[in-house]
Scaffold this active site. Structure first.
Site, PDB file in Angstrom:
ATOM      1  N   SER A 149      12.555   6.191   7.498  1.00 34.28           N
ATOM      2  CA  SER A 149      12.212   5.859   8.882  1.00 34.28           C
ATOM      3  C   SER A 149      12.680   4.449   9.205  1.00 34.28           C
ATOM      4  O   SER A 149      12.533   3.537   8.398  1.00 34.28           O
ATOM      5  CB  SER A 149      10.695   5.966   9.055  1.00 34.28           C
ATOM      6  N   GLU A 157      10.471  -2.330   6.649  1.00 40.85           N
ATOM      7  CA  GLU A 157      11.594  -1.655   7.315  1.00 40.85           C
ATOM      8  C   GLU A 157      12.598  -1.274   6.219  1.00 40.85           C
ATOM      9  O   GLU A 157      13.297  -2.143   5.673  1.00 40.85           O
ATOM     10  CB  GLU A 157      12.220  -2.599   8.355  1.00 40.85           C
ATOM     11  N   SER A 159      12.119   5.235  14.922  1.00 39.35           N
ATOM     12  CA  SER A 159      10.912   4.857  15.659  1.00 39.35           C
ATOM     13  C   SER A 159      11.330   4.354  17.033  1.00 39.35           C
ATOM     14  O   SER A 159      11.647   3.189  17.208  1.00 39.35           O
ATOM     15  CB  SER A 159      10.156   3.769  14.885  1.00 39.35           C
ATOM     16  N   LEU A 160      11.325   5.256  17.998  1.00 39.26           N
ATOM     17  CA  LEU A 160      11.859   4.914  19.326  1.00 39.26           C
ATOM     18  C   LEU A 160      10.770   4.299  20.212  1.00 39.26           C
ATOM     19  O   LEU A 160      10.910   3.179  20.693  1.00 39.26           O
ATOM     20  CB  LEU A 160      12.470   6.161  19.973  1.00 39.26           C
ATOM     21  N   HIS A 161       9.723   5.010  20.468  1.00 38.61           N
ATOM     22  CA  HIS A 161       8.525   4.540  21.189  1.00 38.61           C
ATOM     23  C   HIS A 161       8.739   4.239  22.667  1.00 38.61           C
ATOM     24  O   HIS A 161       7.750   4.049  23.385  1.00 38.61           O
ATOM     25  CB  HIS A 161       7.893   3.329  20.496  1.00 38.61           C
ATOM     26  N   ASN A 176      -2.707   4.687  16.586  1.00 36.49           N
ATOM     27  CA  ASN A 176      -3.846   4.359  15.724  1.00 36.49           C
ATOM     28  C   ASN A 176      -4.287   2.930  16.008  1.00 36.49           C
ATOM     29  O   ASN A 176      -3.450   2.063  16.233  1.00 36.49           O
ATOM     30  CB  ASN A 176      -3.439   4.489  14.253  1.00 36.49           C
ATOM     31  N   CYS A 201       6.448  -6.930   6.735  1.00 37.76           N
ATOM     32  CA  CYS A 201       7.573  -6.428   7.523  1.00 37.76           C
ATOM     33  C   CYS A 201       7.988  -7.523   8.484  1.00 37.76           C
ATOM     34  O   CYS A 201       7.155  -8.249   9.023  1.00 37.76           O
ATOM     35  CB  CYS A 201       7.165  -5.177   8.302  1.00 37.76           C
ATOM     36  N   CYS A 215      -0.493   5.700  10.185  1.00 36.07           N
ATOM     37  CA  CYS A 215       0.709   5.029  10.680  1.00 36.07           C
ATOM     38  C   CYS A 215       0.351   3.712  11.348  1.00 36.07           C
ATOM     39  O   CYS A 215      -0.489   3.672  12.244  1.00 36.07           O
ATOM     40  CB  CYS A 215       1.417   5.890  11.724  1.00 36.07           C
ATOM     41  N   CYS A 269       6.730  -5.462  15.402  1.00 39.79           N
ATOM     42  CA  CYS A 269       6.289  -4.558  16.469  1.00 39.79           C
ATOM     43  C   CYS A 269       4.816  -4.844  16.771  1.00 39.79           C
ATOM     44  O   CYS A 269       3.988  -4.839  15.860  1.00 39.79           O
ATOM     45  CB  CYS A 269       6.485  -3.092  16.036  1.00 39.79           C
ATOM     46  N   GLU A 306       0.833  -1.200   0.000  1.00 38.38           N
ATOM     47  CA  GLU A 306       0.000   0.000   0.000  1.00 38.38           C
ATOM     48  C   GLU A 306       0.867   1.248   0.000  1.00 38.38           C
ATOM     49  O   GLU A 306       1.979   1.246   0.538  1.00 38.38           O
ATOM     50  CB  GLU A 306      -0.908  -0.002   1.244  1.00 38.38           C
ATOM     51  N   CYS A 312       3.598   8.517   1.067  1.00 38.27           N
ATOM     52  CA  CYS A 312       4.119   7.557   2.032  1.00 38.27           C
ATOM     53  C   CYS A 312       4.221   6.218   1.302  1.00 38.27           C
ATOM     54  O   CYS A 312       3.212   5.694   0.833  1.00 38.27           O
ATOM     55  CB  CYS A 312       3.155   7.473   3.218  1.00 38.27           C
ATOM     56  N   CYS A 336       1.756  -2.582  15.527  1.00 39.80           N
ATOM     57  CA  CYS A 336       1.705  -2.195  14.108  1.00 39.80           C
ATOM     58  C   CYS A 336       1.074  -3.316  13.287  1.00 39.80           C
ATOM     59  O   CYS A 336       1.495  -4.474  13.393  1.00 39.80           O
ATOM     60  CB  CYS A 336       3.113  -1.898  13.607  1.00 39.80           C
TER      61      CYS A 336
END
Ligand code: SAH
Length: 380
Positions: A227, A194, A250-252, A326, A138, A369, A142, A118, A131, A145
């Site tokens: 990213s 990734e 992408s730390l989070h 999200n 992936c 996201c 995570c 997508e 994007c 996600c």
């Protein structure tokens, strides 16, 4: 309400004709995979004058077309052989969804081997951001996600990545996006996959997107963002390329205990190593690193974590992008309460760290996201 714009079937799509015989699983060669000199060699191999490579490249990168009937500067007899050799149709639109009055549009693409990816176009008053996906699926797993839940199907080729941007550019040029004709100004590698796990194809895609026409598409390097979950050796390698692209990490979570669960690759490269690599990137490129932080209610939004993050980032060439979580299928996690979000912002600012809350688009069409899952649709 999400709007289904189109569900074109396989009819009308041109089959990829130059699939390499033994190269099972590899997308057919496309001019966007090759530097201009190699495109010339392919053209010469077909018995055509090499300058036709530039003509074809201008059609693709400047006029966003791969259709022989739109190439009136090429002799009729040469159009089909040239487009078959260098402009195979790599992506077939499977479904298009729009929201925000048509200014956010998600396209589901089917690749030559049936993989689904997508891309999302977002038009703002002053810019248009594409994007793009760099992998089908992936492998980073995570848990918050949707893409990470499905696992990795395969890497995309350079041309499969670039073709997503060209498709968006064509939509804009054709006036299909409300707001009049326009151009793609920004590209973010924040779709499925990734990017740094598909390093060579992504790097070549960055070059192709940012080289001037006819080599590439002529987008400014400063308007491209890559990213990553934090693949440390690849960040270091990217810094050495001396590009002016923005790095997003992408730390989070600011602590290893939590980050080990939210971003499983943290078990390999810890927060301190990831941030060190990021500061190395900032030092070499002079570019401010973007620290991505999805705020998850009662998971990573505590005041003490804001303080810890603030102390790690204070005085660095960095900026925090907070993303309200999200929703994704099967996850019980949700976005932070407004008060917790405000306090998180306040504490980062108290450390002198620049912070923005991302205006996340496309939630209604699962285009925001972390929501790109490329769920298969019923074939017409
Ligand atoms: N794999 C790369 C590129 C994807 S970018 C990376 O992780 O950086 C997509 C961004 O959206 C990442 O920052 C990702 O962590 C974030 N994200 C994933 N799931 C999300 C969700 N459910 N809500 C908000 N952001 C999410």
């Amino acid at each position: 309400m999400p709007l289904v714009l189109a569900s074109p079937g396989p009819a009308g799509s041109r089959p990829a004709s130059n699939r390499p015989a033994g190269g099972r699983g590899r997308p057919p060669r496309h001019l966007a995979d090759l530097p201009l000199a190699e495109r010339r060699a392919v053209v010469a191999g077909l018995g055509q004058p090499p300058f036709r490579a530039s003509q074809l490249s201008r059609h693709f990168f400047g006029r966003y077309t791969d259709r022989p009937e739109e190439m009136s500067d090429l002799p009729l007899a040469a159009r089909d052989p040239l487009t078959q050799a260098l402009l195979p149709r790599l992506l077939t639109p499977e479904r298009e969804l729009a929201c925000d009055g048509g200014t956010t549009r998600k396209t589901l693409w089917r690749t030559f081997d049936g993989a689904l990816v997508e891309s999302v176009l977002m038009r703002y008053p002053e810019r248009v951001t594409m994007c793009v996906s760099s992998q089908a699926g992936c492998g980073m797993a995570c848990p918050f996600c949707a893409t990470g839940q499905a696992g990795l199907t395969r890497n995309l080729s350079t041309a499969e990545i670039v073709a997503q941007v060209v498709a968006g550019a064509r939509m804009l040029a054709d006036g299909e996006v409300p707001g009049g004709a326009g151009r793609v100004s920004n590209v973010v590698f924040m779709g499925m996959g990734e990017p740094l796990a598909n390093y060579a194809s992504v790097l070549a895609a960055v070059r192709r997107l940012t080289e001037p026409v006819p080599e590439g598409m002529g987008i400014s390097q400063r308007s491209v963002t890559v990213s990553t979950v934090g693949l440390v050796p690849a960040i270091t390698r990217l810094a050495a390329e001396r590009l002016s692209v923005t790095l997003a990490v992408s730390l989070h979570a600011p602590d290893d205990e939590l980050r080990d669960t939210l971003v499983p690759v943290n078990r390999r490269w810890k927060v301190a190593e990831v941030l060190d690599a990021a500061w190395g990137y900032a030092a070499t490129t002079g570019r401010r690193v973007s620290i991505e932080y999805a705020l998850i209610r009662d998971i990573n939004d505590h005041a003490w974590r804001a303080d810890l993050l603030g102390s790690l980032l204070a005085g660095r060439l960095a900026h925090v992008n907070l993303i309200p979580l999200n929703p994704t299928p099967g996850s019980k996690w949700t976005a932070s309460r407004p008060a917790a979000q405000r306090e998180f912002v306040r504490r980062l600012e108290a450390h002198g760290v620049p912070v923005t809350v991302r205006d996340t688009r496309g939630r209604e069409i699962d285009g925001a996201c972390g929501q790109l899952a490329a769920s298969a649709v019923a074939r017409p």
